[in-house]
Design an enzyme around this catalytic site. Structure first.
Site, mmCIF file in Angstrom:
data_model
loop_
_atom_site.group_PDB
_atom_site.id
_atom_site.type_symbol
_atom_site.label_atom_id
_atom_site.label_comp_id
_atom_site.label_asym_id
_atom_site.label_seq_id
_atom_site.Cartn_x
_atom_site.Cartn_y
_atom_site.Cartn_z
ATOM 1 C CB VAL A 178 -11.648 -62.216 -70.824
ATOM 2 C CG1 VAL A 178 -12.113 -62.358 -72.270
ATOM 3 C CG2 VAL A 178 -11.014 -63.519 -70.336
ATOM 4 C CB CYS A 192 -35.875 -62.591 -66.216
ATOM 5 S SG CYS A 192 -34.336 -63.199 -66.962
ATOM 6 N N GLY A 224 7.436 -65.777 -81.062
ATOM 7 C CA GLY A 224 6.973 -66.766 -82.017
ATOM 8 C C GLY A 224 6.217 -66.148 -83.167
ATOM 9 C CG HIS A 248 -12.398 -62.097 -77.493
ATOM 10 N ND1 HIS A 248 -11.089 -62.492 -77.680
ATOM 11 C CD2 HIS A 248 -12.944 -62.025 -78.735
ATOM 12 C CE1 HIS A 248 -10.851 -62.648 -78.966
ATOM 13 N NE2 HIS A 248 -11.965 -62.372 -79.636
ATOM 14 N N GLY A 272 1.854 -59.150 -78.159
ATOM 15 C CA GLY A 272 1.537 -60.367 -77.440
ATOM 16 C C GLY A 272 0.377 -61.157 -77.985
#
Length: 308
Positions: free
Chosen positions: A139, A217, A282, A155, A254
């Site tokens: 993000v 609003c 990993g 996301h 990644g």
């Protein structure tokens, strides 16, 4: 196809010299690159004419942004901090006050992060006409800063703020100005910034922080991101699946793919029998689906394929 030869150089110096000490501190340890494995990856993705790429937090650690899950260096392994849950943000005004106070304190540092060589390599892949679509689970807007255009932010992005009532949007920079106007004397300092821009502050530090409602609003203002416990919009998922259906190979860069919202695309790729390559430090949730897995830093591996 040309063979890869070590070492490479980045902006006039060795790539290893380019990494800052801060960025390296958030990158897990990994073995030295094997040139034969890098060449194998180069050949696999080089055959693709419509490459579908999905990236995760492991791409941005080399820009200085920590991830959550990496062993030893991720926030989950070093601290007790956890990101805010979607339901808590909606339910509790005090939770929203705490979130925005911490995000306000962390924003100057978070917004200063810049793309690294992995982001730039993927941008060059697009320029060369090889990249069909890029999906990021991050993000942090670093792909956009690098110049990527064939991009979906799965996301969302912290650089946008949205009203949950009327849908009005404003930039995070504009919202930072609003927060500053409401809190002119509030000057709490940020500590380490999380992958979503959050920092740690005490309840005492945030209790006098003021958060505005929507100017249109009066509704609740939220970063335009998918919080933990929320779901990605179905039309966005369908759009990505359509791009995946047009692709002829998949590269994961990644990401451990522990979150299902990203992993689902690897399941769909496997069903289509698309070749899958993974570059990550990993294990990942999709290792058993991969044609090849390279255990290394994205910022070292990807520029061998698409030089920056």
């Amino acid at each position: 196809m040309a063979r890869i030869r070590f070492p490479i150089f980045f902006r006039g110096g060795s790539l290893n010299a380019w990494y800052s000490s801060q960025a390296i501190s958030f990158v897990p340890a990994c073995p030295p690159l094997d040139s034969a494995e890098v060449n194998k990856l180069h050949e696999l993705v080089g055959r693709a004419k419509k490459l579908f790429v999905i990236t995760g937090a492991g791409l941005s650690t080399e820009s200085g942004i920590p991830d959550y899950r990496s062993e030893g260096v991720g926030l989950y392994s070093r601290t007790q901090r956890r990101p805010i849950e979607h339901a808590e943000f909606l339910r509790s005004a005090s939770a929203r006050q705490r979130y925005w106070a911490r995000n306000f304190a962390g924003w100057p540092q978070f917004s200063s992060y810049q793309p690294n060589s992995a982001h730039l390599a993927l941008k060059n892949c697009e320029v060369l006409g090889k990249l069909h679509w890029l999906v990021t689970q991050n993000v942090d807007a670093l792909h956009s800063k690098a110049g990527s255009q064939r991009l979906t932010e799965l996301h969302g992005c912290t650089y946008r703020v949205v009203c949950l009532g009327c849908g009005a949007q404003l930039s995070r920079r504009q919202f930072q100005d609003q927060l500053l106007q409401l809190n002119p004397s509030w000057n709490e300092k940020a500590q380490e910034v999380a992958p979503d821009g959050d920092v740690h502050l005490s309840e005492e530090q945030v209790k006098h922080f003021h958060v505005p409602d929507c100017n249109t609003c009066g509704g609740i203002l939220k970063p335009d991101v998918t919080f933990f416990g929320d779901t990605v919009q179905r039309d966005k998922v369908n759009f990505i699946l359509e791009r995946l259906a047009e692709a002829d190979a998949v590269l994961v860069a990644g990401s451990s793919l522990q979150v299902y919202s990203g992993y689902r695309f690897l399941l769909a790729a496997n069903e289509r029998r698309l070749p899958i390559a993974i570059v990550n430090i990993g294990p990942t949730r999709a290792d058993h689906l991969a044609w090849m897995k390279l255990n290394g830093r994205c910022g070292e591996v990807l520029p061998f394929i698409w030089p920056v």
